[in-house]
Design a protein around this motif. Sequence first.
Motif, PDB file in Angstrom:
ATOM      1  N   ALA A  55       0.832  -1.208   0.000  1.00 32.29           N
ATOM      2  CA  ALA A  55       0.000   0.000   0.000  1.00 32.29           C
ATOM      3  C   ALA A  55       0.864   1.254   0.000  1.00 32.29           C
ATOM      4  O   ALA A  55       1.942   1.284   0.615  1.00 32.29           O
ATOM      5  CB  ALA A  55      -0.908   0.000   1.231  1.00 32.29           C
ATOM      6  N   HIS A  56       0.388   2.275  -0.697  1.00 35.80           N
ATOM      7  CA  HIS A  56       1.059   3.576  -0.752  1.00 35.80           C
ATOM      8  C   HIS A  56       0.019   4.659  -0.513  1.00 35.80           C
ATOM      9  O   HIS A  56      -1.122   4.545  -0.953  1.00 35.80           O
ATOM     10  CB  HIS A  56       1.713   3.786  -2.121  1.00 35.80           C
ATOM     11  N   ASP A  57       0.428   5.720   0.159  1.00 41.03           N
ATOM     12  CA  ASP A  57      -0.483   6.832   0.425  1.00 41.03           C
ATOM     13  C   ASP A  57      -0.822   7.609  -0.838  1.00 41.03           C
ATOM     14  O   ASP A  57      -1.863   8.254  -0.915  1.00 41.03           O
ATOM     15  CB  ASP A  57       0.120   7.794   1.450  1.00 41.03           C
ATOM     16  N   ASP A  58       0.057   7.547  -1.829  1.00 39.25           N
ATOM     17  CA  ASP A  58      -0.105   8.315  -3.063  1.00 39.25           C
ATOM     18  C   ASP A  58       0.020   7.365  -4.257  1.00 39.25           C
ATOM     19  O   ASP A  58       0.985   6.606  -4.354  1.00 39.25           O
ATOM     20  CB  ASP A  58       0.984   9.391  -3.111  1.00 39.25           C
ATOM     21  N   ILE A  59      -0.933   7.389  -5.172  1.00 38.70           N
ATOM     22  CA  ILE A  59      -0.937   6.516  -6.341  1.00 38.70           C
ATOM     23  C   ILE A  59       0.320   6.717  -7.189  1.00 38.70           C
ATOM     24  O   ILE A  59       0.832   5.769  -7.789  1.00 38.70           O
ATOM     25  CB  ILE A  59      -2.221   6.697  -7.194  1.00 38.70           C
ATOM     26  N   GLU A  60       0.851   7.934  -7.220  1.00 33.52           N
ATOM     27  CA  GLU A  60       2.074   8.189  -7.997  1.00 33.52           C
ATOM     28  C   GLU A  60       3.268   7.448  -7.401  1.00 33.52           C
ATOM     29  O   GLU A  60       4.127   6.951  -8.135  1.00 33.52           O
ATOM     30  CB  GLU A  60       2.352   9.685  -8.116  1.00 33.52           C
ATOM     31  N   ASP A  61       3.324   7.369  -6.074  1.00 31.26           N
ATOM     32  CA  ASP A  61       4.383   6.592  -5.419  1.00 31.26           C
ATOM     33  C   ASP A  61       4.243   5.122  -5.785  1.00 31.26           C
ATOM     34  O   ASP A  61       5.233   4.428  -6.034  1.00 31.26           O
ATOM     35  CB  ASP A  61       4.328   6.754  -3.903  1.00 31.26           C
ATOM     36  N   ALA A  62       3.009   4.633  -5.814  1.00 34.60           N
ATOM     37  CA  ALA A  62       2.758   3.240  -6.193  1.00 34.60           C
ATOM     38  C   ALA A  62       3.190   2.999  -7.638  1.00 34.60           C
ATOM     39  O   ALA A  62       3.811   1.975  -7.942  1.00 34.60           O
ATOM     40  CB  ALA A  62       1.277   2.890  -6.006  1.00 34.60           C
ATOM     41  N   ARG A  63       2.902   3.922  -8.529  1.00 36.73           N
ATOM     42  CA  ARG A  63       3.300   3.776  -9.942  1.00 36.73           C
ATOM     43  C   ARG A  63       4.819   3.740 -10.081  1.00 36.73           C
ATOM     44  O   ARG A  63       5.359   2.957 -10.866  1.00 36.73           O
ATOM     45  CB  ARG A  63       2.719   4.914 -10.774  1.00 36.73           C
ATOM     46  N   GLN A  64       5.491   4.589  -9.331  1.00 37.82           N
ATOM     47  CA  GLN A  64       6.959   4.609  -9.391  1.00 37.82           C
ATOM     48  C   GLN A  64       7.549   3.297  -8.866  1.00 37.82           C
ATOM     49  O   GLN A  64       8.494   2.761  -9.439  1.00 37.82           O
ATOM     50  CB  GLN A  64       7.516   5.799  -8.602  1.00 37.82           C
ATOM     51  N   ARG A  65       6.970   2.782  -7.802  1.00 40.71           N
ATOM     52  CA  ARG A  65       7.433   1.494  -7.245  1.00 40.71           C
ATOM     53  C   ARG A  65       7.202   0.376  -8.270  1.00 40.71           C
ATOM     54  O   ARG A  65       8.057  -0.477  -8.479  1.00 40.71           O
ATOM     55  CB  ARG A  65       6.685   1.204  -5.946  1.00 40.71           C
ATOM     56  N   GLU A  66       6.042   0.382  -8.916  1.00 44.40           N
ATOM     57  CA  GLU A  66       5.751  -0.624  -9.938  1.00 44.40           C
ATOM     58  C   GLU A  66       6.780  -0.557 -11.073  1.00 44.40           C
ATOM     59  O   GLU A  66       7.299  -1.590 -11.506  1.00 44.40           O
ATOM     60  CB  GLU A  66       4.349  -0.426 -10.515  1.00 44.40           C
ATOM     61  N   LEU A  67       7.076   0.634 -11.549  1.00 45.67           N
ATOM     62  CA  LEU A  67       8.046   0.789 -12.641  1.00 45.67           C
ATOM     63  C   LEU A  67       9.420   0.263 -12.243  1.00 45.67           C
ATOM     64  O   LEU A  67      10.089  -0.404 -13.041  1.00 45.67           O
ATOM     65  CB  LEU A  67       8.130   2.249 -13.075  1.00 45.67           C
ATOM     66  N   ARG A  68       9.833   0.554 -11.006  1.00 46.28           N
ATOM     67  CA  ARG A  68      11.124   0.036 -10.537  1.00 46.28           C
ATOM     68  C   ARG A  68      11.094  -1.485 -10.465  1.00 46.28           C
ATOM     69  O   ARG A  68      12.036  -2.164 -10.891  1.00 46.28           O
ATOM     70  CB  ARG A  68      11.485   0.625  -9.170  1.00 46.28           C
ATOM     71  N   MET A  69      10.007  -2.036  -9.930  1.00 45.09           N
ATOM     72  CA  MET A  69       9.910  -3.497  -9.778  1.00 45.09           C
ATOM     73  C   MET A  69       9.840  -4.204 -11.134  1.00 45.09           C
ATOM     74  O   MET A  69      10.310  -5.328 -11.269  1.00 45.09           O
ATOM     75  CB  MET A  69       8.712  -3.877  -8.910  1.00 45.09           C
ATOM     76  N   LYS A  70       9.252  -3.568 -12.125  1.00 46.40           N
ATOM     77  CA  LYS A  70       9.173  -4.184 -13.457  1.00 46.40           C
ATOM     78  C   LYS A  70      10.562  -4.376 -14.060  1.00 46.40           C
ATOM     79  O   LYS A  70      10.738  -5.213 -14.931  1.00 46.40           O
ATOM     80  CB  LYS A  70       8.277  -3.371 -14.383  1.00 46.40           C
ATOM     81  N   GLU A  71      11.529  -3.625 -13.584  1.00 45.71           N
ATOM     82  CA  GLU A  71      12.907  -3.774 -14.047  1.00 45.71           C
ATOM     83  C   GLU A  71      13.644  -4.904 -13.326  1.00 45.71           C
ATOM     84  O   GLU A  71      14.717  -5.308 -13.747  1.00 45.71           O
ATOM     85  CB  GLU A  71      13.673  -2.463 -13.855  1.00 45.71           C
ATOM     86  N   TRP A  72      13.065  -5.392 -12.236  1.00 47.16           N
ATOM     87  CA  TRP A  72      13.696  -6.451 -11.443  1.00 47.16           C
ATOM     88  C   TRP A  72      13.742  -7.760 -12.211  1.00 47.16           C
ATOM     89  O   TRP A  72      12.879  -8.053 -13.038  1.00 47.16           O
ATOM     90  CB  TRP A  72      12.903  -6.718 -10.180  1.00 47.16           C
ATOM     91  N   LYS A  73      14.722  -8.577 -11.875  1.00 49.20           N
ATOM     92  CA  LYS A  73      14.761  -9.950 -12.363  1.00 49.20           C
ATOM     93  C   LYS A  73      13.621 -10.730 -11.700  1.00 49.20           C
ATOM     94  O   LYS A  73      13.174 -10.393 -10.606  1.00 49.20           O
ATOM     95  CB  LYS A  73      16.093 -10.601 -12.006  1.00 49.20           C
TER      96      LYS A  73
END
Length: 96
Positions: A55-73
């Motif tokens: 969970a994130h307080d701000d949807i933009e923070d969640a989107r940024q986390r998703e983008l970083r995780m999509k780069e993960w192995k």
Amino acid sequence: MEKAGFVYIMANGKNGAIYLGVTSDLAKRAWEHRNDLVEGFTKKYRCHTLVWFEAHDDIEDARQRELRMKEWKRAWKLREIEGFNPDWEDLSDRIV
């Protein structure tokens, strides 16, 4: 006004296909995936089990986390799931 958001992972079974996404309404989105209402990857590979979320307080923070995780192995994503939900149980009923 900020809108809360969630990063989440759906799976079709332990160590099977996984899908990483972001949403502002996790309960609704997990239900949509379980009922094959979302066209694409989760429907094709039957990713119906919510195995991880954050969970994130701000949807933009969640989107940024998703983008970083999509780069993960894949192995890193699997470790994230295992640390949060070692039995790969469906967490849909635990959404607050």
